[in-house]
Design a protein around this motif. Structure first.
Motif, PDB file in Angstrom:
ATOM      1  N   HIS A 176       1.083  -0.854   0.054  1.00 19.48           N
ATOM      2  CA  HIS A 176       0.032  -0.093  -0.124  1.00 19.48           C
ATOM      3  C   HIS A 176       1.176   1.251   0.126  1.00 19.48           C
ATOM      4  O   HIS A 176       0.421   2.681  -0.050  1.00 19.48           O
ATOM      5  N   GLU A 177       2.119   1.077  -0.351  1.00 24.43           N
ATOM      6  CA  GLU A 177       3.110   2.661   0.281  1.00 24.43           C
ATOM      7  C   GLU A 177       2.982   2.443  -0.864  1.00 24.43           C
ATOM      8  O   GLU A 177       3.017   2.208  -2.488  1.00 24.43           O
ATOM      9  N   ASP A 178       3.099   4.120  -1.274  1.00 20.01           N
ATOM     10  CA  ASP A 178       3.207   5.273  -2.638  1.00 20.01           C
ATOM     11  C   ASP A 178       5.362   5.542  -2.033  1.00 20.01           C
ATOM     12  O   ASP A 178       5.203   6.909  -2.278  1.00 20.01           O
ATOM     13  N   LEU A 179       5.902   4.933  -3.221  1.00 17.85           N
ATOM     14  CA  LEU A 179       6.608   5.542  -3.094  1.00 17.85           C
ATOM     15  C   LEU A 179       7.664   6.340  -3.798  1.00 17.85           C
ATOM     16  O   LEU A 179       8.239   7.139  -3.704  1.00 17.85           O
ATOM     17  N   SER A 180       6.523   7.376  -4.435  1.00 16.66           N
ATOM     18  CA  SER A 180       6.412   8.811  -5.357  1.00 16.66           C
ATOM     19  C   SER A 180       6.110   9.889  -3.512  1.00 16.66           C
ATOM     20  O   SER A 180       6.358  11.374  -3.775  1.00 16.66           O
ATOM     21  N   ILE A 181       5.567   9.406  -2.996  1.00 15.89           N
ATOM     22  CA  ILE A 181       5.399  10.546  -1.024  1.00 15.89           C
ATOM     23  C   ILE A 181       6.053   9.661   0.079  1.00 15.89           C
ATOM     24  O   ILE A 181       6.202  10.225   0.917  1.00 15.89           O
ATOM     25  N   GLU A 182       6.608   8.484  -0.100  1.00 15.57           N
ATOM     26  CA  GLU A 182       7.466   8.271   1.030  1.00 15.57           C
ATOM     27  C   GLU A 182       7.755   7.236   1.183  1.00 15.57           C
ATOM     28  O   GLU A 182       8.214   6.296  -0.520  1.00 15.57           O
ATOM     29  N   ARG A 183       9.200   6.419   1.775  1.00 13.91           N
ATOM     30  CA  ARG A 183      10.233   5.429   1.351  1.00 13.91           C
ATOM     31  C   ARG A 183       9.487   4.822   2.641  1.00 13.91           C
ATOM     32  O   ARG A 183       9.510   4.781   3.719  1.00 13.91           O
ATOM     33  N   VAL A 184      10.064   3.184   2.004  1.00 12.37           N
ATOM     34  CA  VAL A 184       9.513   2.344   3.273  1.00 12.37           C
ATOM     35  C   VAL A 184      10.997   1.976   3.986  1.00 12.37           C
ATOM     36  O   VAL A 184      12.032   1.975   3.792  1.00 12.37           O
TER      37      VAL A 184
END
Ligand SMILES: [Zn+2]
Length: 107
Positions: free
Chosen positions: A72-80
């Motif tokens: 469910h992550e969105d790598l354009s706005i957050e990083r894991v």
């Protein structure tokens, strides 16, 4: 007009508010885990994740971090930045980070 990153951060902040209440209820019942809602940017997600109290508190110690269901992550706005078999931990990047910190209920 809100940018996409800002809207996404506001959605995540809303789920965080929900989870703060969920945690209070779980504490009241003497539960040792929080059946939290996924704190992803999708307003219609509705998924739940099982988080221990110490894990939950570790996420909440930072105003720009959220617990999500994997995928469910969105790598354009957050990083894991961390994760286990139940959830992943993300940190907001860019303008969403400032929005998330501004809306932090514990700040
Ligand atoms: Zn989600």
């Amino acid at each position: 007009v809100d940018s996409r990153a800002e809207r996404a951060a506001k959605n995540e902040a809303l789920f965080r508010e929900v989870n703060e209440r969920v945690k209070e209820v779980a504490e009241g019942f003497g539960s040792d885990t929080v059946g939290a809602v996924c704190e992803c940017s999708s307003p219609t997600c509705g998924a739940t994740i099982q988080v221990t109290f110490s894990e939950y508190e570790a996420v909440r110690a930072h105003g720009d971090r959220f617990a999500l269901l994997e995928g469910h992550e969105d790598l354009s706005i957050e990083r894991v930045i961390d994760g286990n078999e139940r959830f992943i931990l993300v940190e907001k990047i860019g303008e969403g980070a400032a929005v998330a910190r501004d809306l932090d209920p514990r700040a």
